[in-house]
Design a protein around this motif. Structure first.
Motif, mmCIF file in Angstrom:
data_model
loop_
_atom_site.group_PDB
_atom_site.id
_atom_site.type_symbol
_atom_site.label_atom_id
_atom_site.label_comp_id
_atom_site.label_asym_id
_atom_site.label_seq_id
_atom_site.Cartn_x
_atom_site.Cartn_y
_atom_site.Cartn_z
ATOM 1 N N CYS A 105 27.475 -49.057 17.822
ATOM 2 C CA CYS A 105 26.744 -50.107 17.112
ATOM 3 C C CYS A 105 26.006 -49.537 15.897
ATOM 4 C CB CYS A 105 25.756 -50.793 18.063
ATOM 5 S SG CYS A 105 26.543 -51.878 19.269
ATOM 6 N N ALA A 106 25.368 -48.377 16.071
ATOM 7 C CA ALA A 106 24.666 -47.763 14.942
ATOM 8 C C ALA A 106 25.648 -47.332 13.855
ATOM 9 C CB ALA A 106 23.848 -46.571 15.428
ATOM 10 N N ALA A 107 26.808 -46.812 14.265
ATOM 11 C CA ALA A 107 27.815 -46.390 13.282
ATOM 12 C C ALA A 107 28.364 -47.597 12.520
ATOM 13 C CB ALA A 107 28.951 -45.642 13.985
ATOM 14 N N ILE A 108 28.602 -48.693 13.227
ATOM 15 C CA ILE A 108 29.083 -49.922 12.573
ATOM 16 C C ILE A 108 28.049 -50.430 11.574
ATOM 17 C CG2 ILE A 108 29.598 -52.368 12.977
ATOM 18 C CD1 ILE A 108 30.903 -51.477 15.637
ATOM 19 N N ALA A 109 26.771 -50.407 11.975
ATOM 20 C CA ALA A 109 25.704 -50.863 11.085
ATOM 21 C C ALA A 109 25.629 -50.001 9.834
ATOM 22 C CB ALA A 109 24.369 -50.844 11.830
ATOM 23 N N ALA A 110 25.697 -48.688 9.998
ATOM 24 C CA ALA A 110 25.622 -47.777 8.849
ATOM 25 C C ALA A 110 26.820 -47.940 7.928
ATOM 26 C CB ALA A 110 25.523 -46.332 9.341
ATOM 27 N N TRP A 111 28.007 -48.146 8.522
ATOM 28 C CA TRP A 111 29.217 -48.344 7.715
ATOM 29 C C TRP A 111 29.166 -49.661 6.955
ATOM 30 C CZ3 TRP A 111 32.987 -52.190 8.453
ATOM 31 C CH2 TRP A 111 34.135 -52.057 7.657
ATOM 32 N N ALA A 112 28.740 -50.726 7.640
ATOM 33 C CA ALA A 112 28.688 -52.047 7.006
ATOM 34 C C ALA A 112 27.663 -52.091 5.877
ATOM 35 C CB ALA A 112 28.370 -53.115 8.051
ATOM 36 N N ALA A 113 26.550 -51.364 6.050
ATOM 37 C CA ALA A 113 25.484 -51.389 5.044
ATOM 38 C C ALA A 113 25.663 -50.320 3.980
ATOM 39 C CB ALA A 113 24.133 -51.208 5.737
ATOM 40 N N HIS A 114 26.700 -49.476 4.119
ATOM 41 C CA HIS A 114 26.978 -48.409 3.151
ATOM 42 C C HIS A 114 25.806 -47.426 3.035
ATOM 43 C CE1 HIS A 114 30.557 -50.611 1.943
ATOM 44 N NE2 HIS A 114 29.817 -51.691 1.739
ATOM 45 N N PHE A 115 25.189 -47.119 4.171
ATOM 46 C CA PHE A 115 24.107 -46.135 4.159
ATOM 47 C C PHE A 115 24.700 -44.741 3.996
ATOM 48 C CE2 PHE A 115 21.504 -49.095 7.088
ATOM 49 C CZ PHE A 115 20.985 -49.758 5.981
ATOM 50 N N ASN A 116 23.932 -43.836 3.354
ATOM 51 C CA ASN A 116 24.386 -42.450 3.288
ATOM 52 C C ASN A 116 24.179 -41.780 4.646
ATOM 53 O OD1 ASN A 116 21.711 -41.553 3.525
ATOM 54 N ND2 ASN A 116 21.451 -41.297 1.322
ATOM 55 N N LEU A 117 24.633 -40.539 4.763
ATOM 56 C CA LEU A 117 24.612 -39.867 6.072
ATOM 57 C C LEU A 117 23.193 -39.714 6.617
ATOM 58 C CD1 LEU A 117 27.309 -37.098 5.502
ATOM 59 C CD2 LEU A 117 27.550 -39.268 6.718
ATOM 60 N N GLY A 118 22.231 -39.391 5.756
ATOM 61 C CA GLY A 118 20.862 -39.224 6.218
ATOM 62 C C GLY A 118 20.271 -40.520 6.720
ATOM 63 N N SER A 119 20.492 -41.609 5.989
ATOM 64 C CA SER A 119 19.979 -42.912 6.425
ATOM 65 C C SER A 119 20.654 -43.352 7.719
ATOM 66 C CB SER A 119 20.216 -43.964 5.331
ATOM 67 O OG SER A 119 19.478 -43.659 4.160
ATOM 68 N N ALA A 120 21.956 -43.060 7.856
ATOM 69 C CA ALA A 120 22.679 -43.418 9.079
ATOM 70 C C ALA A 120 22.107 -42.680 10.282
ATOM 71 C CB ALA A 120 24.165 -43.099 8.911
ATOM 72 N N ALA A 121 21.848 -41.369 10.109
ATOM 73 C CA ALA A 121 21.285 -40.578 11.214
ATOM 74 C C ALA A 121 19.888 -41.064 11.563
ATOM 75 C CB ALA A 121 21.250 -39.102 10.828
ATOM 76 N N GLY A 122 19.078 -41.392 10.554
ATOM 77 C CA GLY A 122 17.738 -41.904 10.815
ATOM 78 C C GLY A 122 17.768 -43.264 11.472
ATOM 79 N N LEU A 123 18.709 -44.124 11.037
ATOM 80 C CA LEU A 123 18.883 -45.433 11.663
ATOM 81 C C LEU A 123 19.191 -45.287 13.149
ATOM 82 C CD1 LEU A 123 19.510 -48.560 11.629
ATOM 83 C CD2 LEU A 123 21.855 -47.901 11.040
ATOM 84 N N PHE A 124 20.122 -44.390 13.469
ATOM 85 C CA PHE A 124 20.471 -44.166 14.878
ATOM 86 C C PHE A 124 19.266 -43.636 15.654
ATOM 87 C CE2 PHE A 124 21.799 -41.154 18.187
ATOM 88 C CZ PHE A 124 22.492 -42.019 19.026
#
Length: 563
Positions: A105-124
């Motif tokens: 779910c976190a990976a899908i959210a980061a991919w859909a929102a086009h977050f960079n790797l740091g934002s994706a890791a922080g989101l998770f």
């Protein structure tokens, strides 16, 4: 103020202690049950302090993060192995399913929102309230070979995303698991826990006369036996066996002014004075027509309470009811059972099963508890010194193994020093529960390594990332917050139905299992409050051990997926 800023810039290491002091102080405060928590408070404090321009060596956070990961592994090792290898397997598998759903779910959210790797890791990390995953994510980003500016930008965005998503990750998880989730399933947590307590032999919850109290309430009283007493004419063995469920024991006997040696076939006569140990309710229900008297000499039996670490493999999965028939259980009462890294207390009921690594606080006559301690495992007596040699060597071995890089199809695959240390800690904790003669680390020391290790890491991350925090918050703040809600709630909703209808967990355990798999201790407290029982904690420990391990590793996996 300028002088203080100058001191912090000249001696940046003291900024860490300032961030810790403020973080722990604010993190310990709460308003109507809500608290930011120490980790988030420390991060915010570090971001504010770091805004004056402070740089801390990356080696500092690495050292403390390895210490933290070792403590996590050491603390959950017994439950991790227990869950995978024995009767906790369903809960362990459920935790794996929950963790996979959280990652996806976190990976899908980061991919859909086009977050960079740091934002994706922080989101998770923030949405799943697993701050430790940022350490492995940091290692993974550093290993990608990106341009220095891109790498630093990603590392700066990570704490921004974590801070924005963590608050709802904590509050939203707790409110959903304790209040909303049960209503969605039509579950009354309080009633479900009462039902489960009855299955464990606890009777009606809240009644002090319940059978369960016989396992942890202990008094020693003297009674003079009359001719009408139901115990008159019976042997001591007969009386104790007839009242095994009440756990009543005869510890001393005076006859004609003389204190006799207790034997199983000694018959109780009229006018004997008995020293009887057990719960007060059990004693008065059995010794009818007997007068309580003062006999200081007869009652002057040495008694004490000690903690015992359970290592005897014959006791794994055994209930207290099953253990009561063993000779070594004679006269032994259990005040509390603590389980897991955070030493959660679980209910003391006849149907409560013991796990490897449990710490029992037992009480009774000295001769009885010493015998029981030898049979259960080892007395976990308070000591001030930790086996630092053991700690150092385990971290070294784990980090060296984790540093090995294997190229598979041109892709470098590695556990990283952090992942290797976590796994080494798991093994060390399990070995300690099996062979307690080495590797002893006092619980306060484990707590310090766990708490201070993580928060020093977080403080350094915040101090170094402060420069880009405001810009990142302005750019991605609302989007991060909304995607954080998605990443927090969707896995919980899906997992809740999976746990109820596929794994078929009892409603009293379901939400404790979910809280453990998501490692949300705040949620467990709120669930237990709503349930008016500690029963949900029985579902927390195994899933917490598995969830804490996997969600931490997922920080690295998240980067591997999105890169």
């Amino acid at each position: 103020m300028n002088w203080i800023v100058g001191v912090l810039r000249t001696y940046p290491e003291i900024a860490i202690f300032l961030a810790l002091g403020i973080g722990y102080w604010f993190g310990g405060k709460s308003y109507r049950g809500f608290s930011l928590g120490v980790v988030t408070s420390t991060l915010i404090a570090a971001l504010i302090i770091g805004s004056v321009g402070i740089e801390i060596s990356a080696a500092v956070k690495s050292i403390f993060f390895l210490m933290f990961l070792f403590a996590v592994g050491y603390g959950v090792g017994p439950q991790f192995v227990q869950g995978i290898a024995k009767d906790g397997l369903p809960q362990a598998l459920f935790a794996v399913v929950v963790c996979v759903i959280c990652l996806l779910c976190a990976a899908i959210a980061a991919w859909a929102a086009h977050f960079n790797l740091g934002s994706a890791a922080g989101l998770f990390a923030g949405s799943q309230t697993i701050s430790s995953s940022m350490g492995l994510a940091t290692d993974a980003i550093n290993r990608l070979g990106l341009p220095a500016s891109s790498t630093q930008g990603a590392l700066n965005d990570m704490p921004v995303a974590y801070a924005v998503t963590y608050i709802f990750g904590t509050i939203g998880s707790a409110v959903f698991l304790a209040l909303i989730g049960p209503k969605m399933l039509g579950i009354d947590l309080a009633s479900a826990c009462k039902d489960y307590e009855a299955k464990l032999g606890g009777g009606s919850a809240g009644n002090i006369d319940d059978e369960g109290t016989a396992w942890h309430n202990y008094v020693l009283r003297a009674y003079k036996i009359s001719a009408k007493s139901p115990v008159a004419g019976k042997t001591i063995k007969q009386v104790e066996q007839e009242n095994n469920n009440n756990r009543l024991f005869i510890e001393g006997l005076r006859r004609n002014g003389e204190v006799l040696n207790i034997t199983a076939d000694l018959r109780i006569l009229q006018d004997d004075i008995l020293a009887v140990g057990g719960s007060y309710q059990s004693i008065i229900s059995v010794l009818k027509h007997a007068d309580e008297i003062a006999d200081p000499v007869l009652l002057a039996l040495p008694e004490e309470g000690i903690d015992v670490l359970v290592t005897n493999k014959n006791y794994y999965g055994k209930t207290l009811q099953e253990l009561a028939s063993r000779p070594t259980a004679h006269g032994v009462f259990i005040r509390k059972i603590k389980r897991g890294l955070l030493s959660h207390e679980i209910p003391v009921l006849p149907g409560t099963a013991l796990h490897r690594g449990d710490v029992l606080t037992i009480h009774g006559l000295t001769k009885d508890i010493e015998r029981a301690a030898r049979d259960l495992g080892v007395a976990d007596k308070p000591v001030n010194m930790a086996d630092v040699s053991f700690i150092g060597l385990v971290i070294f071995i784990g980090a060296v193994i984790g540093a090995i890089v294997i190229n598979i199809g041109g892709i470098p695959v590695t556990l990283s020093t952090a992942g290797g240390t976590l796994i080494a800690g798991l093994v060390a904790g399990w070995l300690r529960s099996v062979r307690p003669s080495f590797g002893h680390i006092p619980q306060p020391t484990v707590w310090f390594m766990n708490s201070a290790g993580l928060n020093v890491f977080i403080a350094v991350v915040g101090l170094n990332a402060a420069g880009g925090f405001i810009h990142g918050l302005q750019t991605l703040g609302l989007s991060l917050f909304l995607w954080g809600i998605f990443s927090t709630l969707v896995p919980l909703i899906i997992s809740m139905y999976i746990g109820r209808w596929i794994f078929r967990f009892h409603p009293a355990l379901l939400f404790g299992c979910l809280a453990g798999a998501r490692t949300t201790t705040a949620a467990l407290g709120m669930i237990c409050d709503a349930a008016k029982s500690n029963i949900p904690a029985l579902g927390y420990t195994v899933t917490y051990a598995v969830g804490n391990t996997l969600l931490t590793i997922w920080g690295m996996v998240m980067i591997m997926i999105l890169s």
